[in-house]
Design a protein around this motif. Structure first.
Motif, PDB file in Angstrom:
ATOM      1  N   ASP A  26       8.288  13.481  -6.084  1.00 38.96           N
ATOM      2  CA  ASP A  26       9.850  12.311  -5.984  1.00 38.96           C
ATOM      3  C   ASP A  26       9.887  12.876  -5.288  1.00 38.96           C
ATOM      4  OD1 ASP A  26       8.925  12.317  -9.009  1.00 38.96           O
ATOM      5  OD2 ASP A  26      10.705  13.806  -9.584  1.00 38.96           O
ATOM      6  N   ILE A  27      10.786  13.443  -4.159  1.00 40.44           N
ATOM      7  CA  ILE A  27      11.547  13.553  -3.199  1.00 40.44           C
ATOM      8  C   ILE A  27      10.663  13.140  -2.113  1.00 40.44           C
ATOM      9  CG2 ILE A  27      13.600  14.701  -4.199  1.00 40.44           C
ATOM     10  CD1 ILE A  27      12.515  17.584  -2.234  1.00 40.44           C
ATOM     11  N   TYR A  28       8.912  14.214  -2.025  1.00 43.48           N
ATOM     12  CA  TYR A  28       8.124  13.665  -0.996  1.00 43.48           C
ATOM     13  C   TYR A  28       7.684  12.296  -0.513  1.00 43.48           C
ATOM     14  CZ  TYR A  28       4.503  13.557   1.960  1.00 43.48           C
ATOM     15  OH  TYR A  28       2.710  13.582   2.579  1.00 43.48           O
ATOM     16  N   LEU A  29       7.565  11.336  -2.102  1.00 45.90           N
ATOM     17  CA  LEU A  29       7.360  10.224  -1.922  1.00 45.90           C
ATOM     18  C   LEU A  29       8.208   9.034  -0.782  1.00 45.90           C
ATOM     19  CD1 LEU A  29       5.815   9.254  -5.041  1.00 45.90           C
ATOM     20  CD2 LEU A  29       4.651   9.466  -3.647  1.00 45.90           C
ATOM     21  N   PRO A  30       9.029   9.639  -0.858  1.00 46.49           N
ATOM     22  CA  PRO A  30      10.136   8.265   0.200  1.00 46.49           C
ATOM     23  C   PRO A  30       9.515   8.638   1.752  1.00 46.49           C
ATOM     24  CG  PRO A  30      11.808   9.439  -1.086  1.00 46.49           C
ATOM     25  CD  PRO A  30      10.422   9.933  -1.569  1.00 46.49           C
ATOM     26  N   THR A  31       9.441  10.220   1.786  1.00 42.53           N
ATOM     27  CA  THR A  31       8.711   9.934   4.058  1.00 42.53           C
ATOM     28  C   THR A  31       8.210   8.993   4.394  1.00 42.53           C
ATOM     29  OG1 THR A  31       7.104  11.563   2.667  1.00 42.53           O
ATOM     30  CG2 THR A  31       9.233  12.057   2.944  1.00 42.53           C
ATOM     31  N   SER A  32       7.297   8.188   3.147  1.00 45.51           N
ATOM     32  CA  SER A  32       6.005   7.155   4.365  1.00 45.51           C
ATOM     33  C   SER A  32       7.228   5.734   4.127  1.00 45.51           C
ATOM     34  CB  SER A  32       5.661   6.642   2.550  1.00 45.51           C
ATOM     35  OG  SER A  32       5.866   6.422   1.430  1.00 45.51           O
ATOM     36  N   THR A  33       8.171   5.712   3.499  1.00 47.54           N
ATOM     37  CA  THR A  33       9.084   4.195   4.354  1.00 47.54           C
ATOM     38  C   THR A  33       8.900   4.315   5.823  1.00 47.54           C
ATOM     39  OG1 THR A  33      10.980   5.022   2.623  1.00 47.54           O
ATOM     40  CG2 THR A  33      11.808   3.551   4.492  1.00 47.54           C
ATOM     41  N   LEU A  73      -5.337  -5.880   1.462  1.00 45.32           N
ATOM     42  CA  LEU A  73      -4.538  -4.888   1.136  1.00 45.32           C
ATOM     43  C   LEU A  73      -3.881  -4.821   0.395  1.00 45.32           C
ATOM     44  CD1 LEU A  73      -4.523  -1.958   2.268  1.00 45.32           C
ATOM     45  CD2 LEU A  73      -2.905  -2.122   3.410  1.00 45.32           C
ATOM     46  N   ALA A  74      -3.005  -6.205   0.308  1.00 43.77           N
ATOM     47  CA  ALA A  74      -1.902  -6.684  -0.660  1.00 43.77           C
ATOM     48  C   ALA A  74      -2.430  -7.219  -1.876  1.00 43.77           C
ATOM     49  CB  ALA A  74      -0.712  -7.757  -0.015  1.00 43.77           C
ATOM     50  N   PHE A  75      -3.676  -7.703  -1.966  1.00 49.16           N
ATOM     51  CA  PHE A  75      -4.371  -8.445  -3.235  1.00 49.16           C
ATOM     52  C   PHE A  75      -4.982  -7.355  -4.010  1.00 49.16           C
ATOM     53  CE2 PHE A  75      -8.435  -9.302  -5.294  1.00 49.16           C
ATOM     54  CZ  PHE A  75      -7.805 -10.521  -6.257  1.00 49.16           C
ATOM     55  N   ARG A  76      -5.737  -5.986  -3.350  1.00 43.89           N
ATOM     56  CA  ARG A  76      -6.578  -4.946  -4.099  1.00 43.89           C
ATOM     57  C   ARG A  76      -5.244  -3.615  -4.622  1.00 43.89           C
ATOM     58  NH1 ARG A  76      -8.555  -1.426  -1.620  1.00 43.89           N
ATOM     59  NH2 ARG A  76      -8.132  -2.781   0.434  1.00 43.89           N
ATOM     60  N   THR A  77      -4.468  -3.502  -3.929  1.00 40.70           N
ATOM     61  CA  THR A  77      -3.472  -2.825  -4.256  1.00 40.70           C
ATOM     62  C   THR A  77      -2.905  -3.299  -5.332  1.00 40.70           C
ATOM     63  OG1 THR A  77      -2.982  -2.356  -2.338  1.00 40.70           O
ATOM     64  CG2 THR A  77      -1.529  -1.360  -3.136  1.00 40.70           C
ATOM     65  N   ALA A  78      -2.044  -4.657  -5.307  1.00 39.76           N
ATOM     66  CA  ALA A  78      -1.021  -5.158  -6.627  1.00 39.76           C
ATOM     67  C   ALA A  78      -2.245  -5.212  -7.745  1.00 39.76           C
ATOM     68  CB  ALA A  78      -0.716  -6.452  -5.746  1.00 39.76           C
ATOM     69  N   PHE A  79      -3.160  -6.058  -7.260  1.00 36.39           N
ATOM     70  CA  PHE A  79      -3.963  -5.806  -8.612  1.00 36.39           C
ATOM     71  C   PHE A  79      -4.632  -4.940  -9.652  1.00 36.39           C
ATOM     72  CE2 PHE A  79      -8.097  -6.319 -10.812  1.00 36.39           C
ATOM     73  CZ  PHE A  79      -7.512  -7.591 -12.150  1.00 36.39           C
ATOM     74  N   PHE A 117       0.478  -1.065  -0.466  1.00 40.47           N
ATOM     75  CA  PHE A 117       0.268   0.177  -0.151  1.00 40.47           C
ATOM     76  C   PHE A 117       1.227   1.091   0.224  1.00 40.47           C
ATOM     77  CE2 PHE A 117      -2.545   2.959   1.890  1.00 40.47           C
ATOM     78  CZ  PHE A 117      -3.858   2.991   1.057  1.00 40.47           C
ATOM     79  N   ALA A 118       2.443   1.009   0.459  1.00 42.73           N
ATOM     80  CA  ALA A 118       2.547   2.614   1.003  1.00 42.73           C
ATOM     81  C   ALA A 118       3.653   2.528  -0.469  1.00 42.73           C
ATOM     82  CB  ALA A 118       3.789   2.110   1.646  1.00 42.73           C
ATOM     83  N   LEU A 119       3.723   1.338  -1.137  1.00 45.68           N
ATOM     84  CA  LEU A 119       5.082   1.522  -2.167  1.00 45.68           C
ATOM     85  C   LEU A 119       3.749   2.279  -3.714  1.00 45.68           C
ATOM     86  CD1 LEU A 119       7.882  -1.641  -2.046  1.00 45.68           C
ATOM     87  CD2 LEU A 119       7.733   1.241  -1.600  1.00 45.68           C
ATOM     88  N   ALA A 120       2.623   1.831  -3.286  1.00 43.59           N
ATOM     89  CA  ALA A 120       1.884   1.613  -4.571  1.00 43.59           C
ATOM     90  C   ALA A 120       1.956   3.557  -4.857  1.00 43.59           C
ATOM     91  CB  ALA A 120       0.243   1.737  -3.923  1.00 43.59           C
TER      92      ALA A 120
END
Length: 425
Positions: free
Chosen positions: A254-261, A153-159, A30-33
């Motif tokens: 681009d540089i904001y998205l990694p803050t979710s890590t 969450l994994a299935f929905r996000t991946a699909f 979900f975070a990587l999506a």
């Protein structure tokens, strides 16, 4: 259908380990999506339409707070069963309808342009499916099956994410890809959540509407606070959108998205402990409760240090490769944003602590202070320092919010201790 249900539910063995593993998998995906979808959109359609997609996705996420209405935190810590699943489901139907209407009204008022309007509406409905599925996942978690919630969450996000990526790369059209992602999200929800919810309780609207509206009332301050929180997170991005170009929005994203890590990794630690934390507080096990929270805060601090170091050494080359843009001018801004991500992770943990304590009004007050701070600082900092100013705004406001939450948690803890000591005497 029986085999599909059996595959989802498993055999019940090693439940604790499965809860942790599947929560990690679901949260990770979900975070990587957001990162992967934005990277695909930016590479396939260019920096201009990538910026449009970024704002549309962010707006959909902001409107999702209406769909969520911050009921999930209340639901998973409702260990006493104050409300039934039918109450939670009915409340979510109301808030989801409100979210859909809000998205249409938002576009109607701002009229951001045809393509941008369409993508915003599609992302609103795409994220709406996350909101509907969330109440099912909350029930899975409340009944001790965090693994099923993680699988969902994994299935929905991946699909849905895979469909978006394939379509945007094939068509180079962000509108068509967004429509395909929404359709895929609907299918995934039906194939997973609707397929197994009957094993946890009947799927029906509540017959006790007074309870439903009481639930919404109990969560109203959390909802307002959650809406303000998400705006706080994105105030700098909206300021960049207002005072700079679509391309600048792309660079900031681009540089904001990694803050979710850090949020992601810390979520691996504290989400499996939320029900335990709620039980400890309810039963007055103060030493255990304090130990859980203290260790989690230390873990977040350690993660933040590691992530800041990694961002300084490797962040810019990696992000430039992933997004296909030269980001060499934004190394310091990236590290500052990652530090802000650490404060954000602490905010999320302390938010759950205050929710467990049922101090929704305190949460709202802290969010309100931080909201007005972001309103006052974001335009000035972005107009003065550009993308770097946006990073300063985000991290500064998150630091203030984390400090306010910590003081509130500490105050309530000492009050609880004093009451306990009074009863012991």
């Amino acid at each position: 259908m029986r085999r599909w249900k059996a595959l989802i539910l498993g055999d019940g063995s090693n439940q604790g380990r499965k809860n942790i593993i599947w929560n990690m998998v679901g949260s990770l995906m979900f975070a990587l999506a957001s990162i992967v979808l934005f990277a695909a959109a930016a590479r396939a359609t260019g920096e201009y339409y990538g910026g449009i997609f970024s704002i549309a996705f962010t707006t959909g996420q902001l409107l999702l707070t209406i769909g969520y209405y911050e009921v999930r935190a209340f639901q998973v810590t409702d260990v006493a069963g104050q409300y039934s699943f039918q109450d939670y489901f009915s409340a979510r139907m109301i808030t989801s309808a409100a979210m859909a209407v809000s998205g249409i009204v938002y576009v109607g008022i701002l009229r951001p342009g045809r393509v941008k309007s369409i993508v915003i509406i599609l992302m609103c409905f795409y994220k709406l499916m996350d909101g509907v599925a969330d109440v099912f996942e909350g029930e899975f978690q409340r009944q001790g099956r965090l693994d099923v919630a993680g699988k969902s969450l994994a299935f929905r996000t991946a699909f849905s994410g895979s469909v978006f990526i394939l379509v945007v790369l094939a068509t180079r059209d962000v509108v068509v890809a967004s429509a395909a992602a929404f359709a895929a999200a609907v299918f995934a929800f039906a194939a997973f959540d609707l397929a197994v919810i009957g094993e946890f309780g009947p799927l029906a609207l509540s017959k006790a509407w007074k309870s439903v509206f009481r639930l919404l009332r109990d969560c109203t301050s959390l909802f307002v606070g959650g809406f303000l929180y998400l705006y706080i997170c994105n105030a700098a991005k909206y300021a960049v959108d207002a005072y700079m170009s679509e391309e600048a929005v792309t660079y900031y994203t681009d540089i904001y998205l990694p803050t979710s890590t850090i949020n992601l990794l810390s979520g691996f630690m504290f989400k499996p402990l939320l029900t335990t934390m709620g039980t400890s507080y309810k039963q007055g096990e103060w030493k255990r409760f304090r130990s859980i929270v203290g260790k989690l805060l230390l873990g977040i601090a350690g993660l933040t240090i590691v992530c800041c170091l990694g961002a300084f050494l490797l962040g810019i080359p990696v992000l430039s490769f992933v997004f296909g843009h030269d980001l060499s001018n934004y190394r310091v801004a990236l590290v500052i944003l990652i530090l802000g991500g650490g404060f954000n992770a602490a905010v999320m943990l302390l938010y759950y602590v205050l929710t467990t304590m049922r101090k929704q009004i305190w949460i709202l007050l802290c969010y309100g202070i931080s909201f007005f701070l972001s309103l006052a600082t974001a335009p000035f900092l972005v107009k003065t320092y550009g993308v770097f100013g946006g990073a300063l705004c985000y991290t500064g406001v998150m630091a203030v919010l984390a400090g306010l939450f910590f003081v509130c948690c500490l105050s309530q803890y000492w009050k609880s201790q004093q009451r306990k000591n009074g009863y012991d005497k």
